[in-house]
Each structure stands twice: as structure tokens, then as C-alpha cells.
Scaffold this motif. Structure first.
Motif, mmCIF file in Angstrom:
data_model
loop_
_atom_site.group_PDB
_atom_site.id
_atom_site.type_symbol
_atom_site.label_atom_id
_atom_site.label_comp_id
_atom_site.label_asym_id
_atom_site.label_seq_id
_atom_site.Cartn_x
_atom_site.Cartn_y
_atom_site.Cartn_z
ATOM 1 N N LEU A 76 34.589 -85.385 53.365
ATOM 2 C CA LEU A 76 34.570 -84.327 52.359
ATOM 3 C C LEU A 76 35.982 -83.798 52.108
ATOM 4 C CD1 LEU A 76 31.435 -82.197 53.388
ATOM 5 C CD2 LEU A 76 31.549 -84.140 51.822
ATOM 6 N N ASN A 77 36.194 -83.187 50.925
ATOM 7 C CA ASN A 77 37.469 -82.536 50.644
ATOM 8 C C ASN A 77 37.598 -81.270 51.489
ATOM 9 O OD1 ASN A 77 38.133 -84.456 48.672
ATOM 10 N ND2 ASN A 77 36.988 -83.338 47.100
ATOM 11 N N CYS A 78 38.813 -80.735 51.579
ATOM 12 C CA CYS A 78 39.069 -79.659 52.548
ATOM 13 C C CYS A 78 38.263 -78.394 52.253
ATOM 14 C CB CYS A 78 40.559 -79.348 52.624
ATOM 15 S SG CYS A 78 41.283 -78.715 51.106
ATOM 16 N N GLU A 79 37.969 -78.090 50.981
ATOM 17 C CA GLU A 79 37.195 -76.883 50.667
ATOM 18 C C GLU A 79 35.761 -77.207 50.227
ATOM 19 O OE1 GLU A 79 40.234 -73.436 49.363
ATOM 20 O OE2 GLU A 79 39.947 -74.964 47.828
ATOM 21 N N GLU A 80 35.389 -78.435 50.321
ATOM 22 C CA GLU A 80 34.042 -78.863 49.934
ATOM 23 C C GLU A 80 33.051 -78.568 51.061
ATOM 24 O OE1 GLU A 80 31.860 -82.932 48.207
ATOM 25 O OE2 GLU A 80 33.898 -83.003 49.058
ATOM 26 N N TYR A 81 31.819 -78.267 50.697
ATOM 27 C CA TYR A 81 30.771 -78.077 51.691
ATOM 28 C C TYR A 81 29.440 -78.572 51.135
ATOM 29 C CZ TYR A 81 29.085 -74.098 48.950
ATOM 30 O OH TYR A 81 28.590 -73.311 47.945
ATOM 31 N N SER A 95 34.356 -80.587 56.066
ATOM 32 C CA SER A 95 35.446 -81.376 56.617
ATOM 33 C C SER A 95 36.432 -80.477 57.351
ATOM 34 C CB SER A 95 36.164 -82.143 55.510
ATOM 35 O OG SER A 95 37.343 -82.749 55.991
ATOM 36 N N LYS A 96 36.870 -79.412 56.684
ATOM 37 C CA LYS A 96 37.797 -78.444 57.255
ATOM 38 C C LYS A 96 37.099 -77.085 57.370
ATOM 39 C CE LYS A 96 41.144 -81.477 57.158
ATOM 40 N NZ LYS A 96 41.584 -82.121 58.405
ATOM 41 N N PRO A 97 37.594 -76.212 58.246
ATOM 42 C CA PRO A 97 36.931 -74.910 58.412
ATOM 43 C C PRO A 97 36.757 -74.116 57.121
ATOM 44 C CG PRO A 97 38.442 -75.284 60.226
ATOM 45 C CD PRO A 97 38.653 -76.424 59.264
ATOM 46 N N ALA A 98 37.664 -74.270 56.152
ATOM 47 C CA ALA A 98 37.509 -73.542 54.884
ATOM 48 C C ALA A 98 36.190 -73.905 54.215
ATOM 49 C CB ALA A 98 38.674 -73.851 53.946
ATOM 50 N N GLY A 99 35.833 -75.190 54.224
ATOM 51 C CA GLY A 99 34.560 -75.606 53.639
ATOM 52 C C GLY A 99 33.384 -74.980 54.361
#
Length: 624
Positions: A76-81, A95-99
Motif C-alpha cells: 500500500l501507499n504510505c497514507e493509504e488504508y 503500509s505506514k503508520p499514517a495510513g
């Protein structure tokens, strides 16, 4: 289901998820500190909304099939959820905590509407704009208290915004090198910057330093010890309104101007972890009219501007930062845009619904210079906002920026002429701008009022959201459209003796009595709506009082407008009675404004905000 921003993909199924007392919140060992903070957010939401405590556990892999489970997926992209609500579990895939954080913010809105019985669904979501931010003016009198800044940051986080800029000009920062300039004020301190930065980072918001560095230097250049660095030390006459003004622009050909900015940066920049600084450099009105006149005539005004900008860029690099700047001046010289360094960001700003974002965005896209679009909330110099203008301005910026590869969307909220608007006046613009910058097509027609009622004011009668939007449209009943404000607001900051608006080439004769009376009637109807609201948010009484005083401001502006028109026509009836009423009314406004100001803001700047109101009160006494 009300979700703001509206997600890119949403599928709802007929089944339901029921919370179980034995549920858990499961995170894995990767990014444990960040993920624990995120898990505590959803734990707090469940505790607040459902009065249930669900423990947080760490498991290396998905071993449970119930509860709330965070699952990391690198593709996933860094801000995708992806948010999946099954009959037995809730999965937040990231993928990243921001997501993961944004998935939790969406889940919060769902729980706020459905409680403990949630519809089964799948949401897959990611943003259009890489940067989605707010710029808050803390230099036009009003510097919020820390608790208010933290409240704003939480508000931003729920809307999935990821950048905050606090606009600094004058003495709104406590410079250790210049203690004498701010000793009688209450500026942001160095430690407070670090605390704000830390609070932002935990919520996946970047605190970007913002410090004007060329124009808008009036507070400094009025002082004796810095006046010699002004382009025009004795001030200048503005060609727009023919009003003489104090000096506001640095002399770009004096090396000491750059040394002064360098000392400010030395004090300011170390307290930000962001690698960016917005150096401002907008509205350099005097450039070429004073010390740099000969250089501008020889090289061109645009070239002199660019040379100083490039020197600032070198200064910024020495601090290990990268520069962004307002693009209004460089736009006057499009032939110079290609000479800008490719590692900077240009900020294309414009606040009217007809601002040519489409033309300007195409220009920056062609140049290859990365840029943001920067519309505004239309809150300033309006008392209660300009709702329709705000919506069109924000939408045009979003659609033009997306079509022309803008990398950021910075929604600006200014003060000016007393900074009389209260914070909630800006909320509709903050909500709409955040939604558009996430996905402009999906969010063009979101229900701003419903979001405010549900998530902000918690109004059980569903009044406040629409009330604020409607109050912000009183300007549509004015005789003529006012640039960057409203007539009723500008009436309160006129030059009393010459009946002329400051900052604009218009006078009171542009208004009609019948239109002012139409505004009065409109606002009276809305005042009755305000009394029907039933807010249950934490600061509901404060919000109610702020809007009561907002209405007083507008009513008084209407009454003053009618008085000034009557004075022009020498037809004032019951003059003594009218003036005594106006003295009493503005007295109430002043007292209420003082009380409300202190509830949210630092005391420094309050006297400046009250200055024009006190002048009006003295003016009424003089007429008696």
C-alpha cells in the motif's frame, strides 16, 4: 453514512458487527511506539462513545479473528488504508503508520454514528494531494493559547490533514536575540514550538516553519533601531487606496537586511524538525520606490526581487532547510519563473472565487517548479465569513491544482483589522478544504453542516452547522461585492473623519439603506436559529457566546452604515437617542470581545484588536 473526507471506495453489506466485551486491539511489533499511540486513539474513542475498555495487545502475526486488528501490508501507499468491518472483527490494513492513523479516524466517524453495532463494510482510501494543510495567522493580534492550538491539531488530524503552518510576522515569536521587541507581548516561545511540533508529529502532521522575510516587516521597520533597513523609511502611499502607510518592505540591496533575517532564522529555525520553511516574500509593495529604485530601473524590479529571494534560499540552506515562498510577485514576471531553483516550492495563493488558479497552475506546471495551491477560508475581514465565496475558492483551487500536478493544498486563515472573527467561523472552510484536498471529485458536494453538527458541535438539534454557513452568507445581501471582505466589516474599520474604507478604493456611498436593512432582517432570523441549538461539545457555552457577539458585530456594522449614510444626506432623526444606543451597544461588544478573547487566546494583541472599536466609541461621544 456520513464520512468526511468521503473515501475513494466504499462498499456496505447487510451484516453487522457487534462489540464483544472480550475484544482486543491487536498491533504488531513493527513501529511499536507509533502504533501503540494509534491504538490508544481507537481505545479512547470506544471508551468515550461506548463506555467500554478494550485492552491493547502486541502480536507478531494475525493470530486472532476477533476484535480490532492492525495488519501491515507493504504494497500500500504510505497514507493509504483499507478498513474492513466483518461480523467478528475490524481490520485496519496499512503500509505506514499514517495510513493506520487515517483508518482509525474513519472508524471514529463510523462509531460516532452507529455506536457499538456497526455495518459490515470495506473502505479502500488514499489522498489526491501529497500535502494537505492549514496555515493559521498568529501575527495579526491573535495568538491562541496552547490548549487551543492542540484543539486545532486534533481537529486537523480527524480530517486527515498533514501539514500546519503558523504564520509569523512582527513579534509573535519570542526571539532570544531581540527580547526588547516582544517584552510587552505574549508570543510563542521556543519550548512551545517544540511542544507543538511533538504534538503534531504524533498525529502525522508536519509543523512547517513560516516566517515572512521581505515584505510584511512593518512592526520591525517602524522601530527606530531597524527603520534604516526599510526600502522607504518614511513609509509610502498605497496606489490602491491613496492611504499613506508605515514602511513594510526591507531594502533588498542592503546586506544588513539579510543579516537581520539571518539572526531571526538563527533564533527561530532550530526548534522545528521539518526540513521546510515558508519565507513569505509576498506583497513587497514599496520595492523599487525607495533605496532600490536605481537598481530596479537598471535590472528590472522582478530581477531585484529574484536576487533577494535567491539570497534567502542560500540562507535557508545554511540551516539545512528548503524554502517555500508566496508566488504573487514572481507571477508578475513569468519570464523569471524558469530561473527559480528546482528544490523550492512556490505557493500560488488567491482568495476570491474567480481567482485564476487554472491559468497560474498551468504556468507552474510548465515550469517544472513544485507548487502548492493556497486558497482560503474567507473568514477574515468579514466577521462571520463569506460561505459561498469560500466554497468556490476552495473548489477551484483543488480542481486546478489536481489537473496541473500541484503537490500540495494549503488552506489559509488570516486575521487583519482586529482579527474579529472567532475560531469556529473558519471551521466550514477547514472541513471543506480538507475534504477537497483528499479527493476533490468525491467531496465536492459533502454536507459540511452535518459534519459540524455530528463531529464538532455535537448538536442534538442539528442547527449549528447550517447556522454558521448561513451567517457567512449575509454578504450576498450587500449592495456590491467587496474584495477580500465584506462592507459591514469594513464599515467598522473606516477612517472616521473621511468616511473612507481602509485598504479599499470604496466609500460608504456604495451601500444602500434598503440592503443594510435586508441584512439586519436576515441576521435577526438567524439569531433565533442560534437559540434553538443544543450543543453538547466540551466548549458549547463558549461557542454560543462567540456567535452571539458575532451577531452583535454585524448588527452594529449595519447600524453604523445607516448612520453614516444619514450623515452624508444630513438626515439624522433622533440623533441623541441613536448615538446613546450605539455607545451602549459597542460597549457590550467590547466587553464581550475581551472576555471571549481571553478564553481562547493570549492577552497580548487584545488591545490592538480593540483599538478600532474604542475609536468608534469615542467617535460617537464626539458626535454627541
Amino acid at each position: 453514512m456520513l464520512l468526511v473526507p468521503v473515501p475513494k471506495e466504499l462498499r456496505i453489506f447487510n451484516e453487522k458487527f457487534y462489540y464483544l466485551n472480550e475484544s482486543h486491539i491487536i498491533i504488531n511489533n513493527s513501529n511499536k511506539e507509533e502504533m501503540f499511540f494509534i491504538a490508544k486513539q481507537i481505545q479512547g474513542i470506544i471508551n468515550e462513545e461506548l463506555k467500554k475498555h478494550i485492552p491493547i495487545l502486541i502480536e507478531k502475526r494475525k493470530t486472532r479473528s476477533t476484535g480490532i486488528i492492525f495488519i501491515q501490508k507493504e504494497s500500500l501507499n504510505c497514507e493509504e488504508y483499507i478498513l474492513i468491518i466483518n461480523p467478528n472483527s475490524i481490520e485496519i490494513i496499512y503500509s505506514k503508520p499514517a495510513g493506520a492513523f487515517y483508518g482509525v479516524m474513519t472508524l471514529k466517524q463510523i462509531i460516532s454514528q452507529y455506536g457499538g453495532v456497526l455495518p459490515c463494510l470495506i473502505i479502500q482510501d488514499s489522498p489526491d494531494y501529497q500535502v494537505r494543510g492549514i496555515m493559521l495567522d498568529i501575527s495579526r493580534n491573535k495568538i491562541p493559547a496552547m490548549k487551543e492550538l492542540f484543539r486545532l491539531i486534533d481537529f486537523m488530524a480527524e480530517l486527515k490533514l498533514n501539514q500546519l503552518q503558523l504564520y509569523v510576522e512582527g513579534f509573535s515569536f519570542a526571539y532570544p536575540s531581540f527580547p526588547e521587541v516582544w517584552k510587552d507581548r505574549t508570543p510563542i516561545t521556543r519550548q512551545e514550538i517544540m511542544e507543538i511540533d511533538e504534538y503534531c508529529k504524533a498525529r502525522h502532521i508536519e509543523l512547517v516553519s513560516n516566517h515572512n522575510s521581505f515584505g510584511h516587516m512593518t512592526d520591525w521597520l517602524k522601530r527606530k533601531e531597524f527603520n534604516h533597513l526599510a526600502e522607504c523609511p518614511d513609509g509610502y502611499t498605497n496606489s490602491i487606496d491613496n492611504v499613506h502607510r508605515d514602511p513594510g518592505t526591507l531594502n533588498p540591496i542592503d546586506d544588513n537586511s539579510l543579516k537581520l533575517i539571518g539572526r531571526m532564522y538563527d533564533d527561530f529555525l532550530p526548534y522545528f524538525t521539518s526540513s521546510w520553511i515558508n519565507v513569505g516574500c509576498d506583497e513587497t509593495y514599496e520595492l523599487g520606490r525607495g533605496f532600490s529604485k536605481e537598481a530596479c530601473e537598471e535590472k528590472g524590479r522582478g530581477k531585484v526581487y529574484l536576487e533577494f529571494l535567491l539570497k534567502l534560499n542560500e540562507l535557508v540552506h545554511k540551516h539545512g532547510k528548503r524554502m517555500m515562498f508566496w508566488g504573487d510577485i514572481i507571477n508578475e514576471y513569468p519570464e523569471l519563473i524558469d530561473q527559480l531553483p528546482k528544490d523550492i516550492i512556490t505557493l500560488e495563493w488567491g482568495y476570491e472565487e474567480e481567482h485564476p488558479f487554472d491559468i497560474r497552475c498551468k504556468q507552474f506546471q510548465k515550469s517544472g517548479i513544485p507548487y502548492y495551491v493556497c486558497p482560503g477560508t474567507s473568514s477574515w475581514e468579514s466577521i462571520s465569513g463569506r460561505t459561498n465565496n469560500m466554497k468556490k475558492n476552495l473548489y477551484n483551487a483543488a480542481i486546478s491544482g489536481k489537473e496541473n500536478d500541484a503537490i500540495g493544498y494549503l488552506n489559509t486563515d488570516w486575521g487583519g483589522n482586529g482579527h474579529w472573527q472567532y475560531p469556529c467561523v473558519s471551521y466550514p472552510g477547514f472541513v471543506y478544504g480538507a475534504a477537497l484536498s483528499w479527493d476533490v471529485e468525491k467531496n465536492e458536494n459533502i454536507d459540511i453542516a452535518d459534519y459540524l453538527n455530528l463531529m464538532v458541535f455535537k448538536d442534538e438539534n442539528n442547527i449549528m452547522g447550517q447556522f454558521i454557513l448561513d451567517l457567512g452568507n449575509y454578504y450576498l445581501k450587500e449592495t456590491k461585492k467587496m474584495f477580500n471582505g465584506t462592507y459591514i466589516s469594513k464599515i467598522l474599520v473606516t477612517d472616521i473623519e473621511i468616511n473612507k474604507f481602509l485598504n479599499v478604493s470604496a466609500d460608504i456611498k456604495d451601500m444602500k439603506v434598503e440592503d443594510i436593512e435586508s441584512i439586519e432582517k436576515y441576521v435577526e432570523q438567524l439569531a433565533r436559529q442560534l437559540d434553538k441549538a443544543n450543543m453538547t461539545c466540551e466548549n458549547s457555552n463558549l461557542v454560543y457566546s462567540e456567535f452571539k457577539n458575532t451577531i452583535r458585530f454585524i448588527r452594529h456594522g449595519c447600524k453604523l452604515g445607516k448612520l453614516k449614510l444619514a450623515m452624508d444626506q444630513k438626515k439624522i432623526e433622533n440623533k441623541e437617542k441613536l448615538l446613546n444606543e450605539m455607545i451602549d451597544e459597542i460597549g457590550v461588544i467590547i466587553v464581550e470581545h475581551q472576555v471571549l478573547w481571553i478564553r481562547r487566546n493570549r492577552i497580548g494583541g487584545l488591545n490592538d484588536s480593540l483599538d478600532q472599536l474604542l475609536k468608534l466609541k469615542d467617535y460617537y461621544y464626539s458626535l454627541l
